[in-house]
Every structure is written in structure tokens, then in C-alpha cells.
Design a protein around this motif. Sequence first.
Motif, mmCIF file in Angstrom:
data_model
loop_
_atom_site.group_PDB
_atom_site.id
_atom_site.type_symbol
_atom_site.label_atom_id
_atom_site.label_comp_id
_atom_site.label_asym_id
_atom_site.label_seq_id
_atom_site.Cartn_x
_atom_site.Cartn_y
_atom_site.Cartn_z
ATOM 1 N N ASP A 123 -22.652 33.578 -46.631
ATOM 2 C CA ASP A 123 -22.793 32.122 -46.573
ATOM 3 C C ASP A 123 -22.273 31.509 -47.864
ATOM 4 O O ASP A 123 -22.690 31.897 -48.966
ATOM 5 N N LEU A 124 -21.336 30.562 -47.732
ATOM 6 C CA LEU A 124 -20.821 29.829 -48.879
ATOM 7 C C LEU A 124 -21.103 28.349 -48.673
ATOM 8 O O LEU A 124 -20.467 27.688 -47.835
ATOM 9 N N ARG A 125 -22.131 27.828 -49.345
ATOM 10 C CA ARG A 125 -22.532 26.415 -49.252
ATOM 11 C C ARG A 125 -22.825 26.015 -47.804
ATOM 12 O O ARG A 125 -22.403 24.959 -47.323
ATOM 13 N N GLY A 126 -23.491 26.907 -47.079
ATOM 14 C CA GLY A 126 -23.906 26.570 -45.723
ATOM 15 C C GLY A 126 -22.904 26.912 -44.640
ATOM 16 O O GLY A 126 -23.144 26.646 -43.461
ATOM 17 N N VAL A 127 -21.744 27.513 -45.014
ATOM 18 C CA VAL A 127 -20.739 27.899 -44.028
ATOM 19 C C VAL A 127 -20.451 29.393 -44.213
ATOM 20 O O VAL A 127 -20.216 29.851 -45.341
ATOM 21 N N VAL A 128 -20.467 30.128 -43.083
ATOM 22 C CA VAL A 128 -20.223 31.566 -43.165
ATOM 23 C C VAL A 128 -18.737 31.836 -43.349
ATOM 24 O O VAL A 128 -17.897 31.278 -42.628
ATOM 25 N N SER A 129 -18.421 32.703 -44.334
ATOM 26 C CA SER A 129 -17.039 33.124 -44.573
ATOM 27 C C SER A 129 -16.931 34.603 -44.243
ATOM 28 O O SER A 129 -17.665 35.436 -44.795
ATOM 29 N N ASN A 130 -16.032 34.969 -43.367
ATOM 30 C CA ASN A 130 -15.796 36.354 -42.984
ATOM 31 C C ASN A 130 -14.661 36.920 -43.852
ATOM 32 O O ASN A 130 -13.476 36.739 -43.546
ATOM 33 N N GLY A 131 -15.046 37.541 -44.943
ATOM 34 C CA GLY A 131 -14.052 38.086 -45.863
ATOM 35 C C GLY A 131 -13.411 37.000 -46.690
ATOM 36 O O GLY A 131 -14.022 35.970 -46.993
ATOM 37 N N MET A 132 -12.131 37.217 -47.067
ATOM 38 C CA MET A 132 -11.451 36.261 -47.941
ATOM 39 C C MET A 132 -9.950 36.284 -47.699
ATOM 40 O O MET A 132 -9.383 37.260 -47.192
ATOM 41 N N LEU A 133 -9.322 35.167 -48.068
ATOM 42 C CA LEU A 133 -7.873 35.091 -48.124
ATOM 43 C C LEU A 133 -7.486 35.376 -49.572
ATOM 44 O O LEU A 133 -7.977 34.727 -50.498
ATOM 45 N N ALA A 134 -6.601 36.331 -49.776
ATOM 46 C CA ALA A 134 -6.416 36.895 -51.120
ATOM 47 C C ALA A 134 -5.264 36.260 -51.888
ATOM 48 O O ALA A 134 -4.220 35.906 -51.319
ATOM 49 N N SER A 135 -5.474 36.174 -53.218
ATOM 50 C CA SER A 135 -4.407 35.775 -54.132
ATOM 51 C C SER A 135 -3.656 37.028 -54.583
ATOM 52 O O SER A 135 -4.082 38.165 -54.340
ATOM 53 N N ALA A 136 -2.521 36.818 -55.280
ATOM 54 C CA ALA A 136 -1.743 37.953 -55.773
ATOM 55 C C ALA A 136 -2.538 38.757 -56.800
ATOM 56 O O ALA A 136 -2.419 39.983 -56.874
ATOM 57 N N ALA A 137 -3.391 38.072 -57.580
ATOM 58 C CA ALA A 137 -4.207 38.784 -58.562
ATOM 59 C C ALA A 137 -5.230 39.667 -57.873
ATOM 60 O O ALA A 137 -5.483 40.804 -58.287
ATOM 61 N N GLU A 138 -5.861 39.148 -56.815
ATOM 62 C CA GLU A 138 -6.870 39.935 -56.095
ATOM 63 C C GLU A 138 -6.242 41.097 -55.335
ATOM 64 O O GLU A 138 -6.878 42.124 -55.108
ATOM 65 N N LEU A 139 -4.962 40.965 -55.010
ATOM 66 C CA LEU A 139 -4.246 42.059 -54.359
ATOM 67 C C LEU A 139 -3.644 43.036 -55.374
ATOM 68 O O LEU A 139 -2.950 43.976 -54.984
ATOM 69 N N ALA A 140 -3.894 42.823 -56.675
ATOM 70 C CA ALA A 140 -3.380 43.687 -57.751
ATOM 71 C C ALA A 140 -1.858 43.729 -57.754
ATOM 72 O O ALA A 140 -1.248 44.752 -58.057
ATOM 73 N N ILE A 141 -1.253 42.579 -57.426
ATOM 74 C CA ILE A 141 0.205 42.482 -57.427
ATOM 75 C C ILE A 141 0.701 41.756 -58.667
ATOM 76 O O ILE A 141 1.692 42.150 -59.275
ATOM 77 N N SER A 142 0.009 40.689 -59.069
ATOM 78 C CA SER A 142 0.372 39.957 -60.284
ATOM 79 C C SER A 142 -0.892 39.353 -60.878
ATOM 80 O O SER A 142 -2.001 39.603 -60.402
ATOM 81 N N ASP A 143 -0.701 38.519 -61.922
ATOM 82 C CA ASP A 143 -1.848 37.853 -62.556
ATOM 83 C C ASP A 143 -2.097 36.463 -61.978
ATOM 84 O O ASP A 143 -2.924 35.710 -62.501
#
Length: 819
Positions: A123-143
Amino acid sequence: MKISDNWLKQFTDVSMPIDEFVAKIGAQLGAVEEVIDLGKKYRGIVVAKVVACEQHPNADKLKVCTIDDGGITPDVNRDENGHVQVVCGAPNVRAGLMVAWLPPGSTVPSSYDKEPFVLEARDLRGVVSNGMLASAAELAISDDHDGIVEVDIEAAPGTDFAELYELNDHIIDIENKMFTHRPDCFGILGVAREIAGICQLPFKSPDWYRAPLDRIKPGKSALQLTIKNEITDLVPRFMAVAMADVTIKPSPLIIQTYLSRVGLRPINNVVDVTNYLMILTGQPTHAYDYDKLNGPSLETRRSKIGDKLKLLNGKEITFQDDSTVLITSADVPVGIGGVMGGADTEVGESTKNIVIECANFNMYSIRRTSMKYGLFTDAVTRFNKGQSVFQPDVVLEEAVATMQYVSGGHIASEVFDIKNQELTPGAAIEVTSGFINVRLGSDLATEDVGRLLENVECSVELHGDTVLVTPPYWRTDIEIPEDIVEEVGRLHGYDNLLVNLPRCQIKPVRLNAMLALKSKIRQSLSKAGANEVLTYSFVHGNLLEKVGHDKQNAFRLSNALSPGLQYYRQSLLPSLLEKVHPNSKAGFDTFALFELNKTHSKLWSDDGLPKELENLGLVVAADDKIKPHGAAFYQARKYLDELAASMGVLLRYEPISEAPEHPVAAPFDINRSAQVYLADTDKTLGYIGEFSLATKKALKLPSYCAGFEISLSSTLAEYKPTYRRLSRFPSVEQDISLRVKADTAFNEIEHCLRENFNFPEATTHEFYPIDIYHKNDVKHVTFRLKIASYQKTMTAQEVNELLDSVAARANEALGAERI
């Protein structure tokens, strides 16, 4: 060096399990340090399409996204259309965007090697989030944390993200030192070619890498640019071209993934292209912001004392001499050639025009600069291995073509190519299959040899048993027939050679006289109680000063690993004396240390080059608390006399009349030392004695300390291993004591006695000192004679008559009185 398996497969048809692949690389190419299964990081990540994007009801910076993953992800809550809800705070998220979705249960790649962060529906502020949409940093591709990754390859929702971007990969880390003599193997193309070769498959480089394709065409606008290269001895080839109207943005995601997987950080499309081609070919290039240059020009010159440059890593260098290659603009430094560019001309978001430089630099100059200023970059790693001077033109052309594709820029100047006119390609090498087979122990046919070499793109002509090999321009390591032998052996596989003992002579090898001498010395001194040590040939300059050596006469390393290893030592004694105090402090009351090693000095160099001299040094010492009887000089002499006797070498000791200039004599107190000669010659062997007060004080030596250092080369000339038969009759021992004036030198007494002995035939004897006693103005000196006959048992009377005779002669010559 990190190698991507998938990147290699773009150029080769090699297909085998990763374990077998790694084993083959280790056996025939280079030692593999680590294999990383990159695909594990990206397991479960899928490509999804954002079908709706609405503002989060309870957070201004969050949005509620509905994504379509093609319905392939199990165990996730979906709406009536089969879509999934994800909360995202990225500023660039929008409907219609293709994204990388990390569903619940997957691990965030950037945390994989640290503390793995496993996602879940939350739950994120009252709305359920199923996983995440990733940035390049979170994908260990860039900063890049500023937004989520936008998938830029056409793909259907539900496509495996790792498959789409070839991240189901293995990273093979090969030890760099294996490629020290192979500059071409510091690029993916070179490694791919070698892997094809060892797998017995033909390899063909991309067309653009074999020769220029004449693709560089002028664009719609022009930029003024002047290029100069006045130091072609250090910069054999210097190429540059200007490009206008470039757009700075992130490079295509596939390029970013390939850079990140081999350890490079993506920056922007222009910089990423230069890095991508460096990893691909081994040839570094550099891009300057044209509008930030000091003028529309680039030059190469040597550094001047006082030149300053702020580098891309934030470090500011003030140059200390003229040994560094600088890239300048209107004589203002903008980069260190082959090492790193300057911060003031860095390509950034505001860049509109660029100058691409592609050059070749002297490998030794690069290494000197790198070591001097502590700059260790990927460019240095490649340039100091000796990249081919015939490579910059093809790499520059590919760089321009790729820049046009990723940035929209165009050519805005002529292509400058200033090179050393003496550059010539490698000559053809002639070798026979017999020459190769004899050295490898193989039975390869001439056609087999040709096929193996052609697989790695060597040009081959077969003439009967003769093979004429012309190496490609990137193989700077192939020069002589033996290089061809090595190449064939490696490509064929040493494990595939017949396991037969080589033909050889069984005649005994001639004994190395110097090794035999050293072995004899070790045996003799060890038996006498001395301990051998082995110290560094390099010493600190302070140590040379402590023993009275002139540092100007010592060869100095300009890039020493530490100050303690900066100078070649001129004699062995400084290293031995340095070990005395630590051993005394460790509790060893009495000891003798010796070393057999080489020394160097400018005093006896040939053409300015170091000449190695083989020496023997020994030091005896006793703690001041022990208070041993007698002088340390005679203890050191006892070791030397014992050594000389065991080798059948006769020595003579003479006083030192004045301070000699020889570095071996520097630590000694000349009033308590002697020069060692070979008997009956004027040939100096070395020096023996006690050490000067300054040396003792500087090195904290005990009062009882002496030593010697002699030349092994001079000793070897006199050393002739002999056998002395033992007498079957008993020996007789007698002492002779003489009273002489106190100022009579011991050396005179010993010489007088030795020269006046008239020993009977067929006898063996030993004569040595055992005691010296001073009393007022007289001195008592005692020697012992041990003699045996091979024919009979000698009587005490015969020995007494022999001693009486020599005592009488000593009385006549020295006024010595027998007591």
C-alpha cells in the motif's frame, strides 16, 4: 578485463555450455578469474505497456498506472481487463509508454549483490502498488534516478526484459596480465577472434574494421578547425574531425547495458559511443566540446614546467617536466594525450558541436605519465600495451557513423590525419611446417598450419612446405618465426600435442663454475656457523648516505614502488649492516650474516648501463653485554681465512694507506681495516675490517662488529677444486709465541713466518694465529702449526727444529724473541 558472452556471440558462431566455454578460454587464451551469471539479476522482469496513468489521490508526486504485461505474470491481482495496477513517482511516466516492470516477488537488480530487496504488493498512500516500474539506476544499468526506463526496442507486452536487451548473459573476467603482449585482445573483437581461432572456426571482422569504407561525408554546415602534431615520436598518428548540430541525450539502452555489464558507467550518447568503441576495438577515442576549446584548434606538444590542467575526475595536475604528451587548444592544455581529457572541454547537456580525436601514443610515454601522476584509466590500460598505429582511421570512421546515428550530428570539417612518415605495416614472415613441428613436437601438415592462421585473419600463402604469413595490422606482436610457432601451438591446443619426450643429448651439461663456487661458499660459511640472508637489490637513499656511499654513483629508479626501493645498491654491506640492529634487538647475542648477490654502480658501468658484479659480503656482531675477547676484525678474518682454506685460495692482507674511492670500502674504519689481495699478486679481492664510528652510530651497530666484502669473479679465477689426501700418520701440533715491539704490525709477523717456513717434502700442514696479547710496549703473538707426514710419524724434535729455524729468521727480520 570483463568480457560479455553475448557481446562475443555477435561476432562468432561458437556455441557451447558456459562451463566448457570458460574452460577452453582458460586453457588456450587467458586465466579466467570469475564468471558472473548476469541473467539472475533480471529474472522475472518483463516489458509492459502503460495503458493508463492517473494522478494519485493522496500524493502530488505519485501517479497510479495501469499496465499491460500480456497477462504472463502469475499470482498478481488484475482488473477486469487483465491489467495490473502500479504506483509510480517518475516524472516521465505516461500512457502509451513501454517500461520495465518488476512484479511482486522479483529482486531489484541494483540490490542483488548487496542486500537483495525483494518486491511485494504494498500500500502506497492508500493505493496498492504491484511491484514497480524501474529506473536505469534500479536496473543497475546507469546512475540515472530521474525517470523510469523507456524501452526503445519494439516489443510486445510480456516480453522478457533480459531477453530483449540480451541481459541473459555471462560476464567472464579474464586476468589482464594474460593479454599484456596482445593489445588487440583488450577489445571485444580481438577476444572474439581468438575464441573463434581456438575453437577451429574462421573469423571475419566487420567490414568497417578491416579497412576504411569512405563513409565520412561533409554535412550542411562547416566548423573551422586546425590540427597540429609536432611530436610524431610520441604521437605517431593523430586524427581528428569536427561534428556539428549534435543532440546530447542518453544513448540507446542496449549500448548502456553493454557498457554497464563490463564495468563502465553510461554518461551520454557522445561519451558512451567513445567508450563503446574502446571496449569493442581496444582503441580509445575522445570527444571535446568544440565551443569550449580555447580556439578552433587542437595541437599536441610536450608539457612545460608549470602547465596546469583540471581533469575529468576533478584532479588538477601541475606538470613538473616536459615528459608528458598534452593535447592543447591555442597552446592551452585540454587533455593528457592517451590518459584523460580536461574538465573544461567536457561534453555536457549544452554541447552542440564536438571534435572527435582518435590517435596513437607511445606506450612508454603513457606508462611514465600514468605512474608519475597516479592516473590509471581504461585508455591507459590499452595504450600502454601498444595499440596498432594502423587502427585509428577505421575506428574514427565508425565513431563518426555511430555519432551521426545516436546524436543526429553531421561532419563539419575535413578529417585530419597527421602521422609519422616512417610508419610501415608488419612484414611477411616465412616459416616452414617442419620448423613449427620440430618445436611443438607436432605433425601438422602445411595446410593445417595455414588454416589455423587464416582462422584468425592472417594472410597466408603456401609454397610447398613453406608458409608465408602476413599478420593483420592489429597483430603488433607477430614479428619472427618463433611467434608463428607460438600462435600455431596455442590455436591447435597444447593439450592436443603428442605426449612424447623431446629428443635431447644425454651428455652431461658443463657445470656452471659460478654456481659451483657459490655452493662451496655456502657450505663453508654455514659449517662455520654463519647464516645466509637474501636482501633486495634496491635500497633507500638514506641507507647509502649512512654508510658513506655517494648517491650520484648509484643507479636510481624513476618509478620505484616505494622510497625504500629507489636505488641500486653499490655493495652488499649496507643491506647486511641494516639487519644487525634488528637481530640484536630480537635477542640474538652473537651471529654472523652473509649474502651472495649482485651489486651495481655507475663507477663500473658500460655505456651508461648497469654492470652486474657478483659479490660475497659477511658481517659478524656481538651484543655489547657479551663483551667478547679480542677484536671483531680477527673474528671476521677467521671466517674469511676458513673460507679461503676450504677453496684452496691463498690470501694476503695489507693495511689501507689512504681512504679508497671504492664503494665497498666506504663503511670501514681504515685504521682498523685491511685490503684483501690474492697471494703473490696485486689483484684486489675486496676489503675487511671494523666499521667507522659514523656508520656504527647511524645504523646502531654494537661495538663488536666487523665484516668483509669480496668479489666472486676474482675469487672464481683462482678457485680450482682440489682434493687433498689425508695422512695415515698422526699429526703433530706445536705453538710458537713471539715477543715483538707493540708497533710491529701483525701482518708483518705473519708474512715473515709463512715465507720462511721450509716444510719437508710429502707433508700436509696448517698454520694459523690463536692469540695476540698487548703488554706495555710489547706484544705477544702466538701461532699454531699442525703438520703431518705422508711417509712417517713426525717427532716433536723435528717440529721444534722447524719452528726454531723460522723463529730465528723472525728475530733477524723483526727483532722477534721466542718465548
